[in-house]
Write an enzyme that holds these catalytic residues in place. Structure first.
Site, PDB file in Angstrom:
ATOM      1  CD  GLU A 129      -3.008   0.826   2.335  1.00 20.08           C
ATOM      2  OE1 GLU A 129      -3.421  -0.339   2.513  1.00 20.08           O
ATOM      3  OE2 GLU A 129      -3.366   1.795   3.018  1.00 20.08           O
ATOM      4  CD  GLU A 172      -4.474   6.954   5.817  1.00 20.38           C
ATOM      5  OE1 GLU A 172      -5.368   6.095   5.916  1.00 20.38           O
ATOM      6  OE2 GLU A 172      -3.573   7.102   6.657  1.00 20.38           O
ATOM      7  CG  ASP A 178      -1.921   4.565   2.622  1.00 21.74           C
ATOM      8  OD1 ASP A 178      -2.492   3.996   1.685  1.00 21.74           O
ATOM      9  OD2 ASP A 178      -1.760   4.048   3.741  1.00 21.74           O
TER      10      ASP A 178
END
Length: 335
Positions: A112, A116, A114
């Site tokens: 993953e 955010e 990210d």
């Protein structure tokens, strides 16, 4: 030199026709696409609003649900980008995410990357967090958190993820803010094909001051808008030959975002010095032994607590003032 496909197109099925080895691969990282060309709704379909030309999409969080979309294909390396405008006013507990992942395929070994965006109470800024997971390394999250040098709610700003065979980089408005090398991240480096996601959801339990401030739906719905959708990646397709996959990976590595010039490195250092408010590299409570990819700088270390949190904004301002004075003195000496 590996043969490559006649065209490494943006999020389209690649032809099986090969060009001569001398032909140079080109990856267009600036071309944008319509939503339906590369994306499909993920959840909360009734909270997804698309513009008439299908070039801008808004995802909403309200009392009923959040929402999100996912790329129609998975990719093994690429450049993934969107211009995003975040909700304004009271946004505590709201999480907007723009990320790549393969958790739906590799439940315990997922990768993953990210972005955010963490909402806040009125008068406090949004914070953006980046993270890198590889091969299920969820217990070894590599979070870094920043405040942005602009208001992300008043206009669109571009956020980009670059993933090559050798490095990962995060960009904000074409300025690199983080760079992770595969050679130093070792087994925790993302290695398997991933899809691209965009979501908005209720993160009341943790997103703002550790869950102290929760989503207040009186201020909803919370709308995050995405435009300038760009997805220049190596699409995973059963018809794609290994040589074509390798050629695409080489094109990603040769693209402009992957070339870390001195100017880019200096811009990245300035951004991190001025805007980073948490770093896992300085979080000795969670990680007494620093990760291999961490470049520990003594002057930076003094800015952070043992928790990895920035000591105070005032501390940063004093340091920035000294740096500005030093730079000015150097400029005069060069005149």
């Amino acid at each position: 030199m590996l043969l490559r496909l006649a065209s490494i197109a943006l999020a389209v099925v690649v032809s099986a026709v090969l060009l001569p080895a001398s032909a140079a691969a080109v990856l267009n990282v600036t071309a944008t696409v319509a939503f339906q060309e590369v994306y499909t709704p993920l959840f909360g379909s009734h909270n997804i609003r698309r513009s008439a030309d299908d070039r801008t999409v808004s995802i909403l969080l309200d009392r009923s649900t959040g929402s999100g979309f996912i790329s129609s294909s998975m990719y093994h390396h690429g450049f993934f980008s969107a211009s995003i405008k975040l909700p304004s006013d009271y946004t505590a507990g709201v999480v907007v995410a723009f990320y790549t992942s393969n958790a739906h395929v590799y439940e315990k070994r997922h990768d993953e990357l990210d972005f955010e965006f963490l909402g806040n109470i009125r008068g406090k800024p949004w914070r953006v967090q980046t993270n890198v997971y590889g091969n299920g390394s969820v217990s070894r999250g590599r979070e870094e958190r920043y405040v942005l040098p602009f208001d992300p709610t008043t206009e669109f700003h571009r956020y980009s993820i670059l993933w090559t065979r050798d490095a990962v980089a995060f960009y904000v408005d074409d300025v690199p803010v983080r760079h992770v090398s595969r050679s130093r991240a070792a087994g925790d480096f993302p290695s398997k094909p991933m899809a691209l996601y965009a979501t908005v959801w209720d993160g009341s339990n943790w997103a703002t001051s550790g869950g102290r401030y929760r989503v207040n739906y009186h201020y909803g719905p919370f709308v995050a808008s995405f435009t300038d959708l760009a997805l220049a990646g190596c699409r995973v397709d059963q018809l794609m030959l290994p040589a074509a996959q390798a050629g695409c990976a080489e094109a990603v590595e040769a693209s402009d975002p992957a070339v870390m010039t001195l100017g880019k490195l200096q811009a990245m250092r300035r951004f991190r010095e001025r805007n980073m408010v948490y770093s896992y590299c300085y979080d000795t409570r969670r990680y007494p032994v620093p990760f291999a990819e961490c470049d520990l700088v003594e002057s930076e270390r003094k800015m952070f607590k043992e928790s990895g949190q920035l000591r105070t904004i005032a501390h940063r301002r004093r340091r920035a003032g000294r740096r500005t004075a030093r730079d000015a003195g150097g400029a005069k000496a060069d005149m």
